[in-house]
Design a protein around this motif. Structure first.
Motif, PDB file in Angstrom:
ATOM      1  N   LEU A  58       0.698  -1.189   0.048  1.00 56.91           N
ATOM      2  CA  LEU A  58       0.012  -0.001  -0.072  1.00 56.91           C
ATOM      3  C   LEU A  58       0.622   1.213  -0.022  1.00 56.91           C
ATOM      4  O   LEU A  58       0.374   2.340  -0.187  1.00 56.91           O
ATOM      5  N   ILE A  59       2.010   1.060   0.379  1.00 54.51           N
ATOM      6  CA  ILE A  59       2.935   2.319   0.395  1.00 54.51           C
ATOM      7  C   ILE A  59       3.310   2.940  -0.948  1.00 54.51           C
ATOM      8  O   ILE A  59       2.810   4.205  -1.254  1.00 54.51           O
ATOM      9  N   ILE A 266      -6.499  13.600   0.441  1.00 53.19           N
ATOM     10  CA  ILE A 266      -6.208  13.658   1.565  1.00 53.19           C
ATOM     11  C   ILE A 266      -6.135  12.269   2.428  1.00 53.19           C
ATOM     12  O   ILE A 266      -5.274  12.111   3.400  1.00 53.19           O
ATOM     13  N   CYS A 267      -6.905  11.342   2.107  1.00 51.11           N
ATOM     14  CA  CYS A 267      -6.914  10.321   2.549  1.00 51.11           C
ATOM     15  C   CYS A 267      -5.543   9.708   2.366  1.00 51.11           C
ATOM     16  O   CYS A 267      -4.785   8.886   3.276  1.00 51.11           O
ATOM     17  N   CYS A 268      -4.924   9.341   1.026  1.00 53.35           N
ATOM     18  CA  CYS A 268      -3.960   8.922   0.841  1.00 53.35           C
ATOM     19  C   CYS A 268      -2.703   9.517   1.161  1.00 53.35           C
ATOM     20  O   CYS A 268      -1.552   8.896   1.885  1.00 53.35           O
ATOM     21  N   SER A 269      -2.659  10.797   1.261  1.00 52.40           N
ATOM     22  CA  SER A 269      -1.584  11.514   1.908  1.00 52.40           C
ATOM     23  C   SER A 269      -1.515  11.346   3.387  1.00 52.40           C
ATOM     24  O   SER A 269      -0.466  11.116   4.003  1.00 52.40           O
ATOM     25  N   GLY A 270      -2.581  11.481   4.160  1.00 48.14           N
ATOM     26  CA  GLY A 270      -2.656  11.234   5.699  1.00 48.14           C
ATOM     27  C   GLY A 270      -2.061   9.879   5.839  1.00 48.14           C
ATOM     28  O   GLY A 270      -1.484   9.732   7.123  1.00 48.14           O
ATOM     29  N   PHE A 271      -2.487   8.756   5.091  1.00 49.34           N
ATOM     30  CA  PHE A 271      -1.944   7.519   5.475  1.00 49.34           C
ATOM     31  C   PHE A 271      -0.651   7.323   5.249  1.00 49.34           C
ATOM     32  O   PHE A 271       0.110   6.802   6.183  1.00 49.34           O
ATOM     33  N   MET A 272       0.127   7.963   4.345  1.00 48.43           N
ATOM     34  CA  MET A 272       1.713   8.153   4.103  1.00 48.43           C
ATOM     35  C   MET A 272       1.956   8.766   5.274  1.00 48.43           C
ATOM     36  O   MET A 272       3.188   8.425   5.805  1.00 48.43           O
ATOM     37  N   SER A 289       4.433  13.932   1.382  1.00 45.86           N
ATOM     38  CA  SER A 289       2.973  13.797   2.055  1.00 45.86           C
ATOM     39  C   SER A 289       2.351  14.869   2.578  1.00 45.86           C
ATOM     40  O   SER A 289       1.159  14.985   2.404  1.00 45.86           O
ATOM     41  N   THR A 290       3.275  15.605   3.440  1.00 51.15           N
ATOM     42  CA  THR A 290       2.697  16.558   4.430  1.00 51.15           C
ATOM     43  C   THR A 290       2.501  17.909   3.342  1.00 51.15           C
ATOM     44  O   THR A 290       1.518  18.398   3.654  1.00 51.15           O
ATOM     45  N   PHE A 291       3.398  18.059   2.456  1.00 49.71           N
ATOM     46  CA  PHE A 291       3.080  19.294   1.596  1.00 49.71           C
ATOM     47  C   PHE A 291       1.805  18.842   0.722  1.00 49.71           C
ATOM     48  O   PHE A 291       0.914  20.153   0.515  1.00 49.71           O
ATOM     49  N   LEU A 292       1.667  17.840   0.331  1.00 50.89           N
ATOM     50  CA  LEU A 292       0.266  17.443  -0.451  1.00 50.89           C
ATOM     51  C   LEU A 292      -0.886  17.408   0.340  1.00 50.89           C
ATOM     52  O   LEU A 292      -1.837  17.855  -0.025  1.00 50.89           O
ATOM     53  N   TYR A 293      -0.658  17.370   1.601  1.00 48.62           N
ATOM     54  CA  TYR A 293      -1.869  17.239   2.697  1.00 48.62           C
ATOM     55  C   TYR A 293      -2.203  18.517   2.808  1.00 48.62           C
ATOM     56  O   TYR A 293      -3.646  18.854   2.803  1.00 48.62           O
TER      57      TYR A 293
END
Length: 381
Positions: A58-59, A266-272, A289-293
């Motif tokens: 999943l990563i 937001i779900c995918c980036s938060g999961f990362m 992931s933080t910047f994308l979130y």
């Protein structure tokens, strides 16, 4: 001399870049070239995701899918904007008329509105440009400095040829950096455009409120002046309603895509982010992931806040009527004010696909749904 326009220069440049500005040269050519670039890049991005689609990994899946979905959202938003370009041109024409009418009597309010629009545009576009920079150039430089791999691309794509050989690698690398930076700028431009239109309409409401508060002076000048003032008041109110409807028609479909798509991103980036924090390593993945979130959360917030702002401004018209010196007016004038107050009770807003209104409560709902999906992915992992 300041520009007599609510649309800031960065937003205008972005619209000219994609051929959406009225009467711009070679607009269809610019639009076709940029859309072709995004479609081709999207094809190779999703080819990489499909080739490595594995629930047990999943990563990699969520990392690549989150960025691919973000770029797809930009593509869909630009398509919706182009499809409704006639409405957009009508809005720009109405804004130009507002500036010509208000440049003498209400210049201070309009200049304040223009300054607010420019500041919001710079902030929104700047945040997306910074996110795109760190997602492409910044992280790529850090990765090359801390990795033993001699060549790697910042955006994962599946090519049917040897992409890591010179000079193809250099061309693809430059194209990917332009692709990420341009899509990030376009995402910020669309958000800044919505903010500019809503701020402009808020300025028109403030001018209307000022006219309402000055109605007590009409009796001193006779019936003719009173009729003129009420005619101008009704005309301004109708223009505000028409402008709000055009903004709603222009951004309704974009808002629906924004909420649905960004929930997944937001779900995918938060999961990362959760995985990077729990493993105590992967600083590059955490930064990316933080910047994308942050960028995608800001997009949803801007749309929801715009709807909330329109609702607040529309309700403030009835408050201004109530707070005016209506008791000093003639009964016929009071009845006209009563009709304006009743019409302003029907609040103006932006809807997501004509289904539900955009409010701050809707923003919290998106965040809750994203957190729920994220917890499901974490449980599967």
């Amino acid at each position: 001399m300041k520009r007599a326009s609510t649309i800031s220069l960065p937003v205008e440049i972005g619209l000219r870049f994609i051929g959406m500005w009225p009467e711009s040269a070679y607009s269809n050519l610019y639009w076709s070239m940029y859309m072709t670039l995004i479609v081709v890049a999207q094809y190779y991005q999703y080819s990489y995701v499909v080739a490595r689609f594995d629930v047990n990994n999943l990563i990699i899946l969520t990392d690549c899918l989150g960025l691919a979905l973000a770029n797809t959202l930009v593509l869909l938003k630009l398509v919706c904007l182009f499809w409704n370009r006639r409405i957009f041109y009508n809005i720009l024409a109405a804004m130009d008329r507002d500036w010509r009418e208000c440049i003498i009597n209400d210049s201070s309010i309009m200049m304040t509105v223009a300054d607010q629009s420019r500041r919001c545009s710079l902030v929104l576009i700047g945040i997306h440009v910074l996110a795109g920079f760190f997602l492409s150039i910044g992280l790529y430089i850090i990765r090359m400095m801390n990795s033993n791999v001699s060549r790697d691309l910042p955006v994962k794509m599946q090519f049917p040829f040897a992409a890591l050989e010179s000079p193809i690698f250099e061309f693809i690398l430059a194209g990917q950096m332009f692709y990420i930076m341009s899509t990030a700028s376009m995402a910020g431009m669309v958000n800044a455009l919505l903010a500019s239109l809503v701020i402009h309409m808020g300025g028109q409401v403030d001018i209307l409120r000022r006219v309402v508060m000055e109605l007590h002076c009409s009796n001193d000048d006779g019936l003719g002046t009173s009729v003129t003032l009420f005619s101008d008041l009704i005309h301004r109110h109708r223009k505000i309603i028409s402008l709000s409807n055009d903004i709603e028609n222009l951004f309704s479909s974009i808002a629906l895509l924004q909420l649905l798509w960004n929930t997944l991103i937001i779900c995918c980036s938060g999961f990362m982010i959760v995985l990077a924090l729990s493993s105590k390593k992967g600083a590059m993945v955490l930064t990316k992931s933080t910047f994308l979130y942050i960028a995608k959360t800001l997009e949803v917030f801007v749309f929801c806040y715009a709807g909330e702002f329109l609702s607040f401004k529309s309700k403030s018209i009835s408050d201004a009527v109530y707070e005016s010196l209506w008791y000093n007016l003639m009964p016929s004038d009071c009845r006209a004010l009563l009709l304006i107050m009743m019409r302003s009770q029907k609040r103006l807003t932006i809807t997501a696909g004509k289904i539900f209104d955009l409010t701050l409560d809707g923003f919290m709902s998106v965040m809750r749904v994203s957190a729920s999906y994220m917890s499901v992915l974490h449980a599967m992992y």
